[in-house]
Enzyme design. Structure first.
Site: not given
Ligand code: SER
Length: 319
Positions: A8, A11-12, A35-36, A51, A140, A144, A170
């Site tokens: 990954g 990503g950010q 994945i790309r 993937d 989510y 977690k 973040i």
């Molecule tokens: N930054 C994440 C969100 O807002 C939280 O871990 O989903």
């Protein structure tokens, strides 16, 4: 020297963690994957298309490069997860389980971030303890907490060296987050410079924990480098650096951009999520067990974000 795989990496967090790890361990020792294709990352070290919901390619890459540490950063964030809960469950959990299974087979350590989203409305809101009631109400968060339990299970049952931190929102200036509840605290900086106005989707008085990217990157490395004999916890450590409301953040940005105009159009899905999360975490276990100590605060983060993003607009990299 470690041989690391970042899953990954586009990503950010992944985009900045890959460069950070390459600076520490050497370009050739950090394999990026997504994945790309991710052009900015591909150019300075090994890159593989993976993937993460498929285990075969993951296992192949781990074997090919003799990987000993996997950073699994694959996740759909909280607000996207509420729009498509089963997609979030499938992606978030299969990436984790594949990482754990491959790690078990090839003897790798695994880092997978948890989140403030692992907590729920019954959790103590202020100074949220390391060990406390969790019971999240978002998909989510369910992923977690399940991920924390699975990671501890693989450690106790199979001896896989799993470690993790619970990230707050973040704040970064490289790759934008997407679909998260805390995204407003990143987007505001771009709009402050681009248009001078911002419509905030979170209520002005909602406290959430946040962290500047350099501290988040240090946490990823420090927890994986920590002396295992000193770790009482593993999955996952509370970490914290700043907690603020939209009002407090905008007042700080206005010190530098006095004409910034903020209005509120609260997004009910994001607000419900924010209401279910803690205001501020107690990170004393991370401080005691592996020396966690953040460097940025609201003032220094705000100054740096405006400087870096401002330079990108001036150079025409951002429009
Ligand atoms: N930054 C994440 C969100 O807002 C939280 O871990 O989903």
């Amino acid at each position: 020297m470690k041989k690391i795989l970042v899953v990954g990496a586009g990503g950010q967090i992944g985009s900045e963690l890959t460069s950070h790890l390459r600076n520490i361990y050497g370009n050739d020792n950090v394999v990026a994957s997504d994945i790309r294709p991710v052009d900015t990352i591909k150019s300075d070290g090994p890159f593989e298309i993976i993937d993460a919901t498929e285990s075969l390619k993951l296992a192949y890459v781990v074997q090919k490069y003799n990987i000993d540490t996997i950073y699994n950063l694959v996740a759909l964030l909280s607000a996207t997860g509420e729009k498509n809960p089963m997609l979030a469950w499938n992606i978030n959990m299969s990436a984790l389980i594949n990482s754990l299974e491959v790690a078990k087979m090839y003897g790798c350590a695994v880092f997978t971030p948890s989140s403030i989203g692992a907590f729920g409305p019954d959790t103590p809101k202020d100074g949220t303890p390391q060990d406390t009631i969790m019971r999240p109400t978002t998909m989510y968060g369910v992923c977690k907490v399940s991920g924390e339990l699975m990671s501890d299970y693989y450690f106790h049952r199979f001896g896989v060296d799993t470690r993790s931190v619970r990230f707050p929102g973040i704040i970064s200036n490289n790759t934008l987050p997407g679909g998260g509840t805390t995204d407003y605290a990143v987007e505001i900086f771009y709009e402050a410079i681009r248009s001078g106005s911002f419509v905030c989707p979170i209520a002005s008085d909602s406290y959430m924990d946040m962290m500047y990217m350099p501290d988040a990157l240090n946490a990823c490395v420090q927890v994986m480098e920590a002396d295992p004999k000193k770790l009482i916890h593993r999955n996952s450590f509370n970490i914290a650096s700043m907690s603020f409301t939209p009002d407090i953040l905008f007042a700080e940005i206005k010190k530098h951009v006095p004409n910034l105009a903020v209005t509120y159009n609260v997004d009910p899905i994001k607000q419900a999520i924010a209401n279910s999360w803690p205001n501020s975490l107690d990170d004393s276990a991370a401080r005691a067990e592996w020396g966690w100590k953040p460097e940025s605060n609201l003032e220094s983060m705000t100054k740096d974000m405006l400087k870096v993003i401002g330079e990108k607009f001036k150079a025409g990299i951002l429009k």
